[in-house]
Scaffold this motif. Structure first.
Motif, mmCIF file in Angstrom:
data_model
loop_
_atom_site.group_PDB
_atom_site.id
_atom_site.type_symbol
_atom_site.label_atom_id
_atom_site.label_comp_id
_atom_site.label_asym_id
_atom_site.label_seq_id
_atom_site.Cartn_x
_atom_site.Cartn_y
_atom_site.Cartn_z
ATOM 1 N N THR A 173 -4.450 -20.058 -19.284
ATOM 2 C CA THR A 173 -5.881 -20.324 -19.141
ATOM 3 C C THR A 173 -6.653 -19.235 -19.877
ATOM 4 O O THR A 173 -6.250 -18.067 -19.878
ATOM 5 N N GLU A 200 -10.595 -17.641 -20.615
ATOM 6 C CA GLU A 200 -12.019 -17.555 -20.295
ATOM 7 C C GLU A 200 -12.697 -16.707 -21.357
ATOM 8 O O GLU A 200 -12.251 -15.601 -21.659
ATOM 9 N N HIS A 207 -15.798 -14.483 -22.569
ATOM 10 C CA HIS A 207 -16.904 -13.641 -22.119
ATOM 11 C C HIS A 207 -17.637 -13.116 -23.353
ATOM 12 O O HIS A 207 -17.115 -13.200 -24.476
#
Length: 344
Positions: free
Chosen positions: A73, A75, A77
């Motif tokens: 996974t 993410e 930022h």
């Protein structure tokens, strides 16, 4: 016994040994269940990734649990990408995936064999880069009770080819995931090998990746065709006085300043200077292109490899006064054994 399972496909040295059982776990629940079954039967259990950094010295009396927990996974930022990578993912596949998705940083670590779960154990490193520069956390499964524990980077106690997972957490804990942070402010690392010839103003992550892959393929044999575990010995780190003495006699010796005045030497260069490149002992040999690699020439046993490692270590110590330590983990009948003691 007829129910013994062959381990030759599950270790990159291709050592022909057996275990009582070999079972694959695709989930944390399954891994815990299988480990508990072995414990209830009073038999040892060994959690193994791809077996790319182990040397089996003999048959293993217990159960080998192959960690094949997969998943990735990502993410995004403002300043970095945060990755959660399951332990059963292949490390090189992760490096390639990151580049394909324009997330650079890991390119110096391309083609390091093994699973992601093995990376924190050794704090894998190559060409001036180490895992700890990117590691946010490591998730471990406490095999005694099945609970998860997250260790931050500090708690992992990363050192040169070292971590808490080689010591305090070596037994009864299994790494199930690794958290990585790749900063968007990318800076190339061009301090080692042919990378030093690249122009830092023009270099791209893909160029570094391609060059690292070329260097590794040139120097390190493919374990599919010739059993090996990559770099067998750690590069020794010596104090300033020892380094000065050695460099006064061998000014061409590769050396890399470390913290607190210590100096890292190139183990491959030391072995090569002892005239051991291509040296054969029994069915094991020092690779003829990279002296840091020991290879299985013709169905070598674990003892063949360890006997060669012992000889190489003694020759380097005799000439340079430097004692090499294995990077490879040694596995005996009941589990991991002290690698240094095994070749002393």
């Amino acid at each position: 016994m007829n129910n013994h399972r062959v381990l030759k496909p599950f270790n990159s040295f291709s050592i022909d040994v057996r275990a009582r059982r070999v079972i694959t776990a695709h989930t944390k629940t399954k891994l815990f269940k299988l480990w508990r079954q072995a414990a209830d039967n009073a038999t040892p259990a060994l959690v193994l990734g791809s077996g790319s950094n182990v040397l089996f010295l003999e048959n293993y009396v217990g159960t080998v649990l192959l960690n094949r927990i997969e998943g990735l996974t990502i993410e995004e930022h403002p300043d970095a990408w945060h990755l959660h990578v399951s332990a059963g993912e292949m490390w090189h596949d992760l490096v390639r995936t990151c580049l394909e998705q324009d997330m650079p940083g890991l390119e110096n670590l391309a083609l390091i064999p093994g699973c992601v779960g093995a990376a924190p154990i050794q704090n894998i490193g190559a060409y001036g880069v180490e895992l700890r520069q990117f590691c946010n956390y490591v998730d471990v499964l406490q095999l005694v009770n099945g609970t998860l524990l997250r260790l931050n980077a500090t708690e992992c106690q990363f050192g040169y080819r070292d971590s808490v997972f080689k010591h305090v957490l070596r037994e009864r804990y299994a790494i199930v995931a690794v958290g990585l942070r790749l900063a968007k402010a990318w800076q190339p690392v061009l301090t080692y090998g042919d990378l030093a010839r690249l122009n830092p103003q023009r270099v791209t992550p893909r160029l570094i990746y391609d060059m690292v892959c070329t260097m590794r393929r040139t120097k390190i044999p493919d374990p599919i065709f010739q059993g090996n575990a990559g770099s067998f010995f750690k590069n020794p780190v010596v104090d300033a006085l020892k380094a000065t003495q050695l460099l006064s006699r061998y000014p061409d010796a590769p050396h890399y300043p470390q913290s607190e005045g210590r100096v890292k030497l190139a183990a491959g260069w030391l072995i090569d200077r002892c005239g051991l490149k291509g040296y054969r002992l029994g069915n094991a040999a020092v690779h003829d292109k990279q002296a840091l690699v020991l290879v299985n020439v013709n169905n070598a046993t674990g003892e063949d490899i360890s006997a060669l490692a012992r000889y190489v270590r003694q020759q380097v110590a005799k000439r340079f006064g430097v004692w090499l330590e294995p990077e490879v983990r040694f596995i005996g009948a009941f589990g991991e054994v002290n690698a240094v003691k095994a070749i002393t």
